[in-house]
Design an enzyme around this catalytic site. Structure first.
Site, PDB file in Angstrom:
ATOM      1  N   HIS A  35      -7.484  -3.662   9.757  1.00 11.58           N
ATOM      2  CA  HIS A  35      -8.842  -4.396   9.125  1.00 11.58           C
ATOM      3  C   HIS A  35      -9.949  -4.646  10.459  1.00 11.58           C
ATOM      4  O   HIS A  35     -10.005  -5.801  10.836  1.00 11.58           O
ATOM      5  CB  HIS A  35      -8.298  -5.596   8.694  1.00 11.58           C
ATOM      6  CG  HIS A  35      -7.691  -5.706   7.481  1.00 11.58           C
ATOM      7  ND1 HIS A  35      -6.899  -6.583   6.808  1.00 11.58           N
ATOM      8  CD2 HIS A  35      -7.409  -4.454   6.700  1.00 11.58           C
ATOM      9  CE1 HIS A  35      -6.194  -6.332   5.759  1.00 11.58           C
ATOM     10  NE2 HIS A  35      -6.337  -4.940   5.630  1.00 11.58           N
TER      11      HIS A  35
ATOM     12  N   HIS B 225      -3.374   1.838   8.398  1.00 13.91           N
ATOM     13  CA  HIS B 225      -4.439   1.068   7.962  1.00 13.91           C
ATOM     14  C   HIS B 225      -4.400  -0.324   8.657  1.00 13.91           C
ATOM     15  O   HIS B 225      -3.394  -0.925   8.693  1.00 13.91           O
ATOM     16  CB  HIS B 225      -4.029   0.935   6.407  1.00 13.91           C
ATOM     17  CG  HIS B 225      -4.970  -0.225   5.644  1.00 13.91           C
ATOM     18  ND1 HIS B 225      -6.193  -0.521   5.921  1.00 13.91           N
ATOM     19  CD2 HIS B 225      -4.354  -1.355   5.259  1.00 13.91           C
ATOM     20  CE1 HIS B 225      -6.621  -1.411   5.189  1.00 13.91           C
ATOM     21  NE2 HIS B 225      -5.442  -2.119   4.699  1.00 13.91           N
TER      22      HIS B 225
ATOM     23  N   HIS C 192     -13.160  -4.047   3.236  1.00 15.07           N
ATOM     24  CA  HIS C 192     -11.559  -4.076   3.435  1.00 15.07           C
ATOM     25  C   HIS C 192     -11.052  -3.689   4.545  1.00 15.07           C
ATOM     26  O   HIS C 192     -10.500  -4.682   5.700  1.00 15.07           O
ATOM     27  CB  HIS C 192     -10.936  -3.421   2.069  1.00 15.07           C
ATOM     28  CG  HIS C 192      -9.422  -3.556   2.177  1.00 15.07           C
ATOM     29  ND1 HIS C 192      -8.387  -3.183   1.038  1.00 15.07           N
ATOM     30  CD2 HIS C 192      -8.507  -4.095   3.181  1.00 15.07           C
ATOM     31  CE1 HIS C 192      -7.107  -3.517   1.437  1.00 15.07           C
ATOM     32  NE2 HIS C 192      -7.165  -3.942   2.927  1.00 15.07           N
TER      33      HIS C 192
ATOM     34  N   GLU D 128       0.824  -1.246   0.080  1.00 19.30           N
ATOM     35  CA  GLU D 128       0.018  -0.125  -0.003  1.00 19.30           C
ATOM     36  C   GLU D 128       0.913   1.246   0.064  1.00 19.30           C
ATOM     37  O   GLU D 128       0.457   2.238   0.332  1.00 19.30           O
ATOM     38  CB  GLU D 128      -0.876   0.001   0.979  1.00 19.30           C
ATOM     39  CG  GLU D 128      -1.934  -0.998   1.412  1.00 19.30           C
ATOM     40  CD  GLU D 128      -3.034  -0.934   0.337  1.00 19.30           C
ATOM     41  OE1 GLU D 128      -3.140  -0.201  -0.301  1.00 19.30           O
ATOM     42  OE2 GLU D 128      -3.930  -1.836   0.474  1.00 19.30           O
TER      43      GLU D 128
HETATM   44  P1  13P Z   1       0.954  -5.454   3.039  1.00 17.26           P
HETATM   45  O1  13P Z   1       1.207  -6.790   3.745  1.00 17.26           O
HETATM   46  O2  13P Z   1       1.637  -5.367   1.666  1.00 17.26           O
HETATM   47  O3  13P Z   1       1.197  -4.162   3.817  1.00 17.26           O
HETATM   48  O4  13P Z   1      -0.531  -5.717   2.734  1.00 17.26           O
HETATM   49  C1  13P Z   1      -1.512  -5.645   3.689  1.00 17.26           C
HETATM   50  C2  13P Z   1      -2.917  -5.056   3.489  1.00 17.26           C
HETATM   51  O5  13P Z   1      -3.632  -4.877   4.390  1.00 17.26           O
HETATM   52  C3  13P Z   1      -3.280  -4.471   2.278  1.00 17.26           C
HETATM   53  O6  13P Z   1      -4.094  -3.670   2.075  1.00 17.26           O
HETATM   54 ZN    ZN Z   2      -5.518  -4.008   4.246  1.00 14.92          ZN
END
Ligand code: 13P
Ligand code: ZN
Length: 269
Positions: free
Chosen positions: A144, A142, A214, A118
């Protein structure tokens, strides 16, 4: 092994805060496998000798990010697990230096670890916040969060301001701690410039956005406060889902009650 942190207490303290938050993301259950990523602008913490550090590799960026020329970032590595970032941040992330033209970066420390997939998103956001919004925000985080992502599976919550207002109305803290509400970014392939550009549109008005089906992304001045914004939104999402699971529709704070908070706490528009 020598680390760039050894002779730089300020940078070591910043990386320690990042590791602390990485641990929270894992403990909260928001960071399955390599889920989530963090970047922090550490330019002000670097000493002059950093410019002489040898680079492992130079990599082209998918654009020119002039406002970030010669800036340094700590970034988590692609495919790296947050629970391991928490324990060993410099073995699961790296320090990158953007070149003088703002169109490439090199990895300078401690290890040759490829940054998050990202990174195009993160770099565009850092550049946008500085160049267009004139803000010196240092952090993009970022993750989840299960409860918040679940709510993006309901179509009516994806209309502008619907989910943000619902979450504000669950508990006063959310109105206070996330005063700019919640932006919604339609589903896009992770790691793409489409996702980055759609996110930037939302960052015009919000510091926290949901990526449909996401995850969540927040920008801010401080990694701990960035986590706090997402954590507070997640608390609201849990209250909402808890009420629904108990079989009733939550009454929600009224608009008058939320507006009263905005006045009392002098919240930004
Ligand atoms: P990365 O491992 O490349 O950081 O990706 C994780 C992710 O959450 C992608 O949105
Ligand atoms: Zn992600």
């Amino acid at each position: 092994m020598n680390s760039i942190l050894d002779n730089n207490a300020a940078l070591a303290a910043q990386v320690s805060d990042i590791a602390e938050v990485a641990g929270y993301l894992w403990q909260r259950g928001w960071a399955e496998r390599n889920g989530g990523n963090i970047s922090v602008n550490v330019t002000e913490l670097m000493d002059k000798s950093a410019n002489n550090l040898l680079a492992f590799a130079q990599v082209q960026l998918p654009g020119t990010f002039k406002a970030l020329a010669n800036n340094f970032f700590y970034v988590t590595g692609t495919g790296k697990r947050m629970r391991y970032v928490a324990a060993k941040p410099m073995e699961n992330g790296c320090i990158i230096r953007i070149n003088a033209s703002g169109d490439a970066y090199d990895i300078i420390a401690d290890n040759n670890i490829a940054p998050t997939s990202e990174l195009p998103s993160h770099i565009s956001m850092h550049n946008y916040m500085r160049a267009v919004k004139g803000r010196n925000t240092k952090v993009v985080c970022h993750t989840h969060p299960t409860d918040l992502v679940a709510l993006t599976h309901k179509k009516e919550f994806l209309e502008p301001n619907v989910l943000g207002h619902l979450l504000w109305s669950m508990i006063p803290e959310t109105r206070i701690i996330v005063p700019l509400g919640l932006g919604i970014v339609p589903y896009n392939v992770p790691g793409t410039m489409n996702l980055a550009n759609a996110t930037i549109e939302q960052l015009d008005k919000h510091d926290v956005v949901m990526w449909e089906k996401h995850g969540c992304l927040a920008v801010g001045d401080d990694i701990i406060e960035t986590f706090d914004m997402i954590d507070t939104l997640s608390k609201s999402a849990q209250i909402y889902l808890c009420a629904k699971q108990a079989g009733f529709e939550p009454e929600c704070m009224s608009k008058t009650q939320m507006d009263e908070l905005a006045v009392y706490f002098k919240l930004p528009e």
